[in-house]
Write an enzyme that holds these catalytic residues in place. Structure first.
Site, PDB file in Angstrom:
ATOM      1  CB  CYS A  45      -0.937  21.358  13.299  1.00 27.82           C
ATOM      2  SG  CYS A  45      -1.225  21.582  11.633  1.00 27.82           S
ATOM      3  CB  CYS A  52      -5.543  19.727  10.646  1.00 32.10           C
ATOM      4  SG  CYS A  52      -4.350  19.183  10.113  1.00 32.10           S
ATOM      5  CG  ASP A  76     -34.664  33.877  43.157  1.00 28.16           C
ATOM      6  OD1 ASP A  76     -35.248  34.824  42.622  1.00 28.16           O
ATOM      7  OD2 ASP A  76     -34.691  32.803  42.707  1.00 28.16           O
ATOM      8  CG  ASP A  82     -35.587  29.379  38.856  1.00 27.80           C
ATOM      9  OD1 ASP A  82     -35.119  29.810  38.152  1.00 27.80           O
ATOM     10  OD2 ASP A  82     -36.582  29.504  40.175  1.00 27.80           O
ATOM     11  CG  ASP A  91     -34.810  34.107  38.636  1.00 29.75           C
ATOM     12  OD1 ASP A  91     -35.415  34.866  39.739  1.00 29.75           O
ATOM     13  OD2 ASP A  91     -34.333  33.703  39.200  1.00 29.75           O
TER      14      ASP A  91
END
Length: 810
Positions: free
Chosen positions: A105, A108, A510, A702, A706
């Site tokens: 669960c 845990c 871009d 890219d 950038d």
């Protein structure tokens, strides 16, 4: 009496009930525990089976069990073994993916993350509840991997480095064990229900006390195996939680079962009061059934990552001079040469040294179109060779491959939690304590009232309020969404990306390399004579074949011709003789030097394509053709812009290109604003200006030029080819060229948050309604069992819808 087996790895006696082995040098050797099996398999996989021939001692005595276990774990610290699964993040930081056994669960997961995180030297830990895999980063100067594994063992869980085949074995073992437990609970539970029907109808129509007591004793006898065998994992998990002062979900479940069973024994022994054997057996059956289906759902959610893991072959054909050997992939080293035949999977990242073929990277990028490959081209592990044999020089192996990087990003994405999910986890962490407190108050109140139905009410409160659905609400949805995105060729590497993407108000692109390919491509041939297009292209390619200019790369032909007297005029064009005739290719001004007859016709066409690149081909008499070259728009760009605008977003282009070129593309795609001739710092300033106005900005670039703007945006998406993947740094990576997949990611982000909200709303509403009804005695224990089980199953099935939802943009 048969002779006892001893573990081939450590020498301890193998328990008679255990049947696990490891294949060592072609023989199946017995192992005494899963720890020995995991370590011995690691030794085999790393090609170090000589260890077993050179060791001088194997037998151990009982008092040495714990030290021996620690020694087994120390094998994972060996550099040669670590090559298979450890990724170096820096000079001293290392990362590994572990598989955790015993997770049942979300509590845990919380316990393991908290326990590992406080270890000196552990940098970070993230556990994926859906796959039970953990990503751990540690500083090797302060802690070793074996110490981390031992620490996990100390709190009752088994951890070992992730291995795809081992993971499938564990899943299959768990599935078979679950079916056996489910079968016992179902078969015996049906018999108990038959007896319960007789007891219920007896209360209405009358039944002899002799038969009534007999049916109760029989029911008790049938319930005992259910608790001892079928429900054993529930009690084991609950006891483990209590030992470590942690209130997991199995604590109230087992408490409810125990109270109902002990109360029933009391009523059976004293022949007075109500019995709840039917409720106990039904509850165990339903909780086991839900966990079985939940495991099946988890397997479906992790199909994408499992497919990637299975993509890399186990064996490879290594070429050393005239010697050709089939070796395990783990033995490959950089600079090795491997032979990959048609239909085989490429075993490692590298470059082609001999051969021409096409490869499919569909499993990695989502692109179904095969990619042509020739000498010098890079190839990625996991891609499929289609046409012809290839010789490949290995460059990256193991955790350094692109495939491994993709898997790390996918694991990270599946473990991420939106803020909404973190709130739900905080609620769930206190919920169990609140349940036990509430159940205690209800019990005291009913004792004070001397309510004969008090026991049933307390059991119903404990069972009906289990927060399984609340804890499953988010991880189930995130895992399903991450799996779907990976199938589309999108990888999430940032935190809370889906949540922020869904709230985005501005999308900034871009131009070069993002909306376009960033390289010249041959779009069309404009004929000015009667010569065939293919013939003219062949002549043009022949003139350009020795040039490195981008135009030369754009003009490619199947057949080229011999040239003579070739002369290259930089910045203007090329002239040469082809089959005895002088030809020129280049700018119109360069062509005009030969005074062609149809110059004015060509000049008119040039004026009509001022935003494009035209390269002209002529002989000494006339201009024969103009080759139209352009930075081609990526597929899906128009669809993406249309979808973003339909969502009410502002779409912007930030470009360093000429204004006329950027505006032409902006008009073609229908974007809202175009900014051109910008340097990186100007792009960054514009993004920050939008954010100052309150905008949530998604930047798509890219991933290299950038980088500053991507880092500043709220969500950054990088266009990344497979070879750039490891170096790209963005919140999301798009593998392939199709931008329309980003529109699908936008749609999926909205639907994922919607599903999470639906799950959380359902879980909270269910508990809000069920608790008062249970306290008032309107929910019997058997109905509480059904309600809790169906509640958990509902959130998982709702999350699974994300894997099949229609994300097509319109």
């Amino acid at each position: 009496m048969s002779k006892p087996l001893h573990c081939f790895h450590c020498g301890l006696e193998v328990p008679a009930s255990l049947h696990i082995t490891t294949s060592i040098d072609g023989e199946e050797q017995p192992m005494c525990c899963h720890g020995c099996q995991a370590v011995s398999q690691a030794i085999v996989d790393s090609g170090m089976t000589d260890f077993y021939q050179q060791r001088s001692e194997t037998n151990r005595t009982a008092p040495e069990v714990i030290p021996d276990f620690l020694k087994q774990l120390q094998a994972y610290d060996h550099p040669e073994i670590q090559k298979q699964f450890v990724h170096k993040l820096g000079d001293h930081q290392q990362q590994a993916t572990l598989i955790l056994e015993g997770i049942v669960c979300a509590a845990c997961v919380w316990l393991n993350e908290r326990h590992i995180r406080v270890l000196q030297g552990v940098v970070s830990v993230q556990i994926n509840y859906s796959t039970h895999r953990a990503q751990v980063v540690w500083d090797e100067r302060e802690i070793k991997l074996s110490q981390i594994l031992a620490a996990i063992s100390d709190i009752g869980y088994l951890a070992h480095p992730y291995d795809a085949n081992k993971y499938q074995e564990i899943l299959e073992q768990q599935r078979k064990q679950q079916i056996r437990r489910l079968g016992v609970a179902g078969a015996l539970g049906m018999q108990i229900m038959v007896l319960a029907v007789a007891l219920y109808t007896g209360d209405w129509w009358g039944i002899d006390d002799e038969f009534k007591n007999l049916f109760r004793w029989l029911s008790m006898a049938l319930t005992i195996p259910i608790l001892l065998f079928a429900a054993a994992p529930l009690f084991k998990s609950a006891w483990n939680d209590i030992k470590h002062k942690q209130l997991g979900m199995d604590v109230p479940i087992t408490l409810g079962i125990s109270i109902a069973f002990l109360g029933s024994i009391h009523a059976t022994w004293h022949e007075n009061g109500e019995v709840y054997y039917d409720s106990v057996s039904m509850f165990v059956f339903f909780i086991l059934a839900v966990r079985y289906f939940e495991q099946a759902a988890r397997k479906k959610m992790s199909e994408a990552s499992e497919a990637l893991i299975q993509a890399k072959p186990a064996m490879a054909t290594r070429v050393q001079g005239e010697d050709i050997q089939v070796v395990p992939v783990v033995e490959l080293e950089p600079e090795d040469i491997v032979l990959v035949r048609p239909g085989e999977t490429i075993p490692a990242d590298g470059s082609i040294t001999d051969g021409y073929s096409s490869t499919s990277e569909a499993l990695l990028t989502g692109e179904s179109t095969p990619i042509n490959k020739q000498i010098g081209d890079s190839v990625i592990a996991g891609s499929l060779n289609i046409d012809s044999p290839l010789h490949i020089k290995v460059e990256q192996v193991g955790e350094a491959t692109v495939l491994a990087a993709i898997l790390r990003l996918l694991e990270k994405a599946q473990g991420e939690k939106p803020k909404l999910a973190e709130l739900a986890d905080r609620i769930a962490a206190w919920f169990v304590a609140a349940i036990l407190t509430l159940a205690s108050l209800v019990a005291l109140y009913n004792i004070w009232l001397q309510n004969p139905e008090g026991l049933a009410i307390v059991v119903a409160v404990l069972v009906v309020t289990c927060p399984c659905a609340l804890s499953l609400a988010t991880p189930a949805a995130i895992s399903a969404a991450s799996s779907r995105l990976s199938q589309l060729g999108l990888l999430i590497s940032g935190k809370a990306v889906l949540e922020t993407l869904a709230r985005s108000t501005h999308t900034v692109f871009d131009k070069t390399g993002t909306l376009t390919y960033g390289e010249l491509r041959h779009i069309d041939t404009l004929l000015l004579s009667d010569i065939d297009k293919d013939r003219l292209l062949s002549i043009a390619a022949s003139l350009e074949k020795s040039s490195e200019h981008p135009v030369a790369k754009a003009l490619q032909a199947t057949d080229t011709l011999l040239t003579a007297e070739l002369k290259n005029t930089p910045g203007a064009g090329i002239s040469a003789k082809v089959e005895g005739k002088t030809w020129r290719i280049g700018h119109l001004k360069f062509i005009a030097e030969s005074e062609p007859d149809n110059y004015q016709q060509a000049a008119k066409i040039q004026a009509e394509h001022q935003n494009d690149t035209l390269v002209w081909l002529a002989d000494n008499q006339q201009i024969h053709a103009g080759f139209l070259l352009s930075d081609e728009v990526r597929p899906g760009a128009a669809a993406l812009v249309k979808q973003l605008k339909a969502q009410g977003q502002t779409v912007v282009i930030l470009s360093g290109d000429r204004l006329s070129v950027a505006e032409s593309l902006g008009a073609e795609l229908g974007v809202d604003k175009v900014y051109a001739e910008l340097k990186p710092e100007a792009k960054l300033k514009q993004v920050k200006a939008y954010q100052t106005e309150g905008a949530i900005v998604t930047m798509i670039g890219d991933g290299i030029n950038d980088a500053p703007v991507l880092a500043a945006s709220n969500v950054s998406v990088a266009m990344s080819s497979g070879t750039q993947l490891a170096a790209a740094s963005a919140d999301m990576l798009l593998l392939g060229d199709d931008l329309s997949k980003l529109a699908q990611a936008q749609a999926l982000s909205h639907r994922t948050l919607k599903v999470i909200r639906q799950n959380l709303t359902w879980a909270l509403t269910y508990n809000g309604l069920a608790v008062p009804l249970a306290i008032l005695g309107y929910v019997p224990p058997w109905l509480a069992a059904i309600g809790m089980s169906l509640s958990s199953l509902l959130v998982v099935m709702n999350a699974l819808r994300l894997r099949k939802m229609d994300l097509q943009t319109r």
